[in-house]
Every structure is written in structure tokens, then in C-alpha cells.
Design a protein around this motif. Structure first.
Motif, PDB file in Angstrom:
ATOM      1  N   HIS A  48       0.835  -1.194   0.000  1.00 32.85           N
ATOM      2  CA  HIS A  48       0.000   0.000   0.000  1.00 32.85           C
ATOM      3  C   HIS A  48       0.876   1.252   0.000  1.00 32.85           C
ATOM      4  CE1 HIS A  48      -3.350  -2.688   0.980  1.00 32.85           C
ATOM      5  NE2 HIS A  48      -2.472  -3.289   1.771  1.00 32.85           N
ATOM      6  N   PRO A  49       0.927   1.981  -1.129  1.00 30.37           N
ATOM      7  CA  PRO A  49       1.756   3.187  -1.182  1.00 30.37           C
ATOM      8  C   PRO A  49       1.146   4.315  -0.349  1.00 30.37           C
ATOM      9  CG  PRO A  49       0.577   2.889  -3.252  1.00 30.37           C
ATOM     10  CD  PRO A  49       0.269   1.700  -2.402  1.00 30.37           C
ATOM     11  N   PHE A  50       2.007   5.202   0.142  1.00 29.81           N
ATOM     12  CA  PHE A  50       1.559   6.359   0.908  1.00 29.81           C
ATOM     13  C   PHE A  50       2.533   7.509   0.730  1.00 29.81           C
ATOM     14  CE2 PHE A  50       4.056   3.749   3.844  1.00 29.81           C
ATOM     15  CZ  PHE A  50       4.991   4.669   4.301  1.00 29.81           C
ATOM     16  N   GLY A  51       2.085   8.698   1.074  1.00 29.49           N
ATOM     17  CA  GLY A  51       2.900   9.896   1.032  1.00 29.49           C
ATOM     18  C   GLY A  51       2.814  10.636   2.344  1.00 29.49           C
ATOM     19  N   PRO A  52       3.298  11.878   2.363  1.00 27.52           N
ATOM     20  CA  PRO A  52       3.240  12.657   3.593  1.00 27.52           C
ATOM     21  C   PRO A  52       1.797  12.969   3.979  1.00 27.52           C
ATOM     22  CG  PRO A  52       4.008  14.015   1.776  1.00 27.52           C
ATOM     23  CD  PRO A  52       3.901  12.616   1.263  1.00 27.52           C
ATOM     24  N   ASN A  53       1.614  13.246   5.258  1.00 27.40           N
ATOM     25  CA  ASN A  53       0.297  13.598   5.797  1.00 27.40           C
ATOM     26  C   ASN A  53      -0.709  12.453   5.614  1.00 27.40           C
ATOM     27  OD1 ASN A  53      -1.399  15.277   7.239  1.00 27.40           O
ATOM     28  ND2 ASN A  53      -2.254  16.186   5.404  1.00 27.40           N
ATOM     29  N   THR A  54      -0.233  11.220   5.845  1.00 26.35           N
ATOM     30  CA  THR A  54      -1.115  10.057   5.817  1.00 26.35           C
ATOM     31  C   THR A  54      -0.972   9.289   7.134  1.00 26.35           C
ATOM     32  OG1 THR A  54       0.566   8.707   4.700  1.00 26.35           O
ATOM     33  CG2 THR A  54      -1.066   9.764   3.306  1.00 26.35           C
ATOM     34  N   THR A  55      -1.947   8.448   7.399  1.00 32.65           N
ATOM     35  CA  THR A  55      -1.956   7.649   8.622  1.00 32.65           C
ATOM     36  C   THR A  55      -2.054   6.177   8.251  1.00 32.65           C
ATOM     37  OG1 THR A  55      -3.036   9.439   9.840  1.00 32.65           O
ATOM     38  CG2 THR A  55      -3.193   7.238  10.790  1.00 32.65           C
ATOM     39  N   LEU A  56      -1.190   5.370   8.845  1.00 35.94           N
ATOM     40  CA  LEU A  56      -1.193   3.927   8.646  1.00 35.94           C
ATOM     41  C   LEU A  56      -1.824   3.291   9.879  1.00 35.94           C
ATOM     42  CD1 LEU A  56       2.541   3.537   7.494  1.00 35.94           C
ATOM     43  CD2 LEU A  56       0.550   4.256   6.137  1.00 35.94           C
ATOM     44  N   VAL A  57      -2.783   2.404   9.684  1.00 38.50           N
ATOM     45  CA  VAL A  57      -3.472   1.725  10.779  1.00 38.50           C
ATOM     46  C   VAL A  57      -3.099   0.246  10.723  1.00 38.50           C
ATOM     47  CG1 VAL A  57      -5.701   1.191  11.807  1.00 38.50           C
ATOM     48  CG2 VAL A  57      -5.337   3.423  10.712  1.00 38.50           C
ATOM     49  N   ILE A  58      -2.454  -0.232  11.785  1.00 35.29           N
ATOM     50  CA  ILE A  58      -1.905  -1.586  11.792  1.00 35.29           C
ATOM     51  C   ILE A  58      -2.514  -2.357  12.965  1.00 35.29           C
ATOM     52  CG2 ILE A  58       0.204  -2.947  11.926  1.00 35.29           C
ATOM     53  CD1 ILE A  58       1.643  -0.332  10.872  1.00 35.29           C
ATOM     54  N   PRO A  59      -3.317  -3.382  12.681  1.00 31.61           N
ATOM     55  CA  PRO A  59      -3.912  -4.185  13.761  1.00 31.61           C
ATOM     56  C   PRO A  59      -2.845  -4.963  14.535  1.00 31.61           C
ATOM     57  CG  PRO A  59      -5.034  -4.570  11.668  1.00 31.61           C
ATOM     58  CD  PRO A  59      -3.785  -3.816  11.361  1.00 31.61           C
ATOM     59  N   ALA A  60      -3.193  -5.401  15.721  1.00 31.79           N
ATOM     60  CA  ALA A  60      -2.294  -6.219  16.536  1.00 31.79           C
ATOM     61  C   ALA A  60      -2.018  -7.553  15.855  1.00 31.79           C
ATOM     62  CB  ALA A  60      -2.921  -6.456  17.907  1.00 31.79           C
ATOM     63  N   ASN A  61      -0.815  -8.054  16.052  1.00 30.12           N
ATOM     64  CA  ASN A  61      -0.393  -9.388  15.606  1.00 30.12           C
ATOM     65  C   ASN A  61      -0.468  -9.591  14.101  1.00 30.12           C
ATOM     66  OD1 ASN A  61       0.224 -10.465  18.243  1.00 30.12           O
ATOM     67  ND2 ASN A  61      -1.985 -10.327  18.614  1.00 30.12           N
ATOM     68  N   VAL A  62      -0.272  -8.533  13.330  1.00 31.61           N
ATOM     69  CA  VAL A  62      -0.249  -8.635  11.873  1.00 31.61           C
ATOM     70  C   VAL A  62       1.157  -8.259  11.398  1.00 31.61           C
ATOM     71  CG1 VAL A  62      -1.181  -7.734   9.710  1.00 31.61           C
ATOM     72  CG2 VAL A  62      -2.701  -8.118  11.653  1.00 31.61           C
ATOM     73  N   ASP A  63       1.795  -9.166  10.646  1.00 31.11           N
ATOM     74  CA  ASP A  63       3.118  -8.875  10.104  1.00 31.11           C
ATOM     75  C   ASP A  63       3.039  -7.663   9.185  1.00 31.11           C
ATOM     76  OD1 ASP A  63       4.182 -11.099  11.402  1.00 31.11           O
ATOM     77  OD2 ASP A  63       3.946 -12.407   9.660  1.00 31.11           O
ATOM     78  N   HIS A  64       4.023  -6.771   9.323  1.00 33.13           N
ATOM     79  CA  HIS A  64       4.055  -5.579   8.486  1.00 33.13           C
ATOM     80  C   HIS A  64       5.481  -5.064   8.350  1.00 33.13           C
ATOM     81  CE1 HIS A  64       3.646  -4.099  12.636  1.00 33.13           C
ATOM     82  NE2 HIS A  64       4.279  -3.010  12.228  1.00 33.13           N
ATOM     83  N   GLN A  65       5.655  -4.187   7.367  1.00 31.05           N
ATOM     84  CA  GLN A  65       6.948  -3.562   7.115  1.00 31.05           C
ATOM     85  C   GLN A  65       6.688  -2.199   6.499  1.00 31.05           C
ATOM     86  OE1 GLN A  65       9.458  -5.436   4.123  1.00 31.05           O
ATOM     87  NE2 GLN A  65      11.297  -4.774   5.204  1.00 31.05           N
ATOM     88  N   ILE A  66       7.430  -1.190   6.948  1.00 29.99           N
ATOM     89  CA  ILE A  66       7.323   0.160   6.391  1.00 29.99           C
ATOM     90  C   ILE A  66       8.600   0.436   5.616  1.00 29.99           C
ATOM     91  CG2 ILE A  66       7.131   2.610   6.918  1.00 29.99           C
ATOM     92  CD1 ILE A  66       5.601   1.777   9.477  1.00 29.99           C
ATOM     93  N   LEU A  67       8.439   0.749   4.327  1.00 30.07           N
ATOM     94  CA  LEU A  67       9.574   1.011   3.450  1.00 30.07           C
ATOM     95  C   LEU A  67       9.564   2.463   3.011  1.00 30.07           C
ATOM     96  CD1 LEU A  67       8.234  -1.964   2.657  1.00 30.07           C
ATOM     97  CD2 LEU A  67      10.224  -1.986   1.183  1.00 30.07           C
ATOM     98  N   ASN A  68      10.717   3.102   3.026  1.00 33.09           N
ATOM     99  CA  ASN A  68      10.871   4.435   2.462  1.00 33.09           C
ATOM    100  C   ASN A  68      11.293   4.249   1.007  1.00 33.09           C
ATOM    101  OD1 ASN A  68      11.662   6.948   1.612  1.00 33.09           O
ATOM    102  ND2 ASN A  68      12.770   7.466   3.476  1.00 33.09           N
ATOM    103  N   THR A  69      10.404   4.557   0.079  1.00 36.91           N
ATOM    104  CA  THR A  69      10.697   4.366  -1.346  1.00 36.91           C
ATOM    105  C   THR A  69      11.308   5.605  -1.985  1.00 36.91           C
ATOM    106  OG1 THR A  69       8.440   5.002  -1.909  1.00 36.91           O
ATOM    107  CG2 THR A  69       8.884   2.636  -1.636  1.00 36.91           C
ATOM    108  N   GLY A  70      11.458   6.669  -1.217  1.00 41.84           N
ATOM    109  CA  GLY A  70      12.034   7.906  -1.733  1.00 41.84           C
ATOM    110  C   GLY A  70      13.505   8.032  -1.389  1.00 41.84           C
ATOM    111  N   ALA A  71      14.088   9.143  -1.826  1.00 42.30           N
ATOM    112  CA  ALA A  71      15.494   9.424  -1.542  1.00 42.30           C
ATOM    113  C   ALA A  71      15.667  10.220  -0.244  1.00 42.30           C
ATOM    114  CB  ALA A  71      16.111  10.201  -2.707  1.00 42.30           C
ATOM    115  N   GLU A  72      14.633  10.941   0.141  1.00 40.29           N
ATOM    116  CA  GLU A  72      14.693  11.782   1.342  1.00 40.29           C
ATOM    117  C   GLU A  72      14.286  10.981   2.577  1.00 40.29           C
ATOM    118  OE1 GLU A  72      15.835  14.946   1.268  1.00 40.29           O
ATOM    119  OE2 GLU A  72      16.219  14.519  -0.851  1.00 40.29           O
ATOM    120  N   PRO A  73      14.763  11.400   3.748  1.00 36.90           N
ATOM    121  CA  PRO A  73      14.341  10.708   4.975  1.00 36.90           C
ATOM    122  C   PRO A  73      12.834  10.812   5.194  1.00 36.90           C
ATOM    123  CG  PRO A  73      16.252  12.105   5.401  1.00 36.90           C
ATOM    124  CD  PRO A  73      15.763  12.429   4.011  1.00 36.90           C
ATOM    125  N   MET A  74      12.250   9.755   5.737  1.00 34.56           N
ATOM    126  CA  MET A  74      10.839   9.726   6.104  1.00 34.56           C
ATOM    127  C   MET A  74      10.744   9.999   7.604  1.00 34.56           C
ATOM    128  SD  MET A  74       8.267   6.444   6.122  1.00 34.56           S
ATOM    129  CE  MET A  74       8.410   6.185   4.371  1.00 34.56           C
TER     130      MET A  74
END
Length: 125
Positions: free
Chosen positions: A72-98
């Protein structure tokens, strides 16, 4: 301990990621941890899960949330909702720090890899 100076809180790191715990069980919280993280360009969190819910506010940068077999792609000013006990990973696909702030519904927070092995977090949670 009602007002914390964020500039003086200890910082920790994993490869490609800087972390500051803004509030946690050390501050008397039982059901909440708040983290601020910077993920460098092209870097990611390790795939993992927590036994608590997580809400991540993306303040700057762009990336992908890998969760539930999807990406699921995202940009600035977004909110990620992650349920308990669900495998996940957050990737920075840009060149600038997230920049992100995360609120987790537990304290202390434990993280495990998808295979169930504990992740030794280098910060207080």
C-alpha cells in the motif's frame, strides 16, 4: 514527568532507522507508547509484528506499507493503521528521509519477526 523535553530524550538506531521514544512505561504509561522515527531513503523497518495496535502518522516522505499480503503506497500527511499481531513492514521508497510518529496500544512494546523470533529493540518502549 508530565512534560518531557523531546530534544533531550535518548536516541537509538537500527540500520537505516533513527528512533526516539517520546513516552512509554518508564513514564508511567501502561497501555500506550509513542515513538518518533526517521527512516532513511531506500531503507525499511524489518518485517515484524507487535501484540498491540499501532497507528503511524507519516509527517514527511513517501513509501509503502507491506501488510496482509499487499503493498500500500503512501505519502506525507497520511496515517497507517496496523492491527495487533499482523506482520508488516514500512519502506521508504524515496530518496529523502521519512519522518513518522507512531502510537502503540501497549507499553512496553515487544516486536517479533514473522517467524516469531523476538527482535531485541535497542530502545525503551
Amino acid at each position: 514527568m508530565y512534560v518531557l523535553d523531546n530534544a533531550n530524550l535518548p536516541q537509538s538506531a537500527l540500520p537505516g532507522l533513527r528512533h526516539t521514544t517520546l513516552a512509554c512505561s518508564e513514564n508511567g504509561l501502561k497501555h500506550l507508547s509513542v515513538w518518533r522515527q526517521t527512516i532513511e531513503g531506500g531503507q525499511a523497518t524489518p518485517p515484524h509484528r507487535h501484540d498491540c495496535e499501532e497507528v503511524v502518522v507519516i509527517e514527511s516522505g513517501c513509501g509503502e506499507l507491506r501488510i496482509g499480503g499487499g503493498t500500500h503506497p503512501f505519502g506525507p500527511n497520511t496515517t497507517l493503521v496496523i492491527p495487533a499481531n499482523v506482520d508488516h513492514q514500512i519502506l521508504n521508497t524515496g530518496a529523502e528521509p521519512m519522518q513518522l510518529t507512531a502510537a502503540l496500544s501497549g507499553s512496553p512494546v515487544e516486536a517479533v519477526f514473522p517467524d516469531g523470533q523476538p527482535i531485541p529493540l535497542p530502545w525503551k518502549s
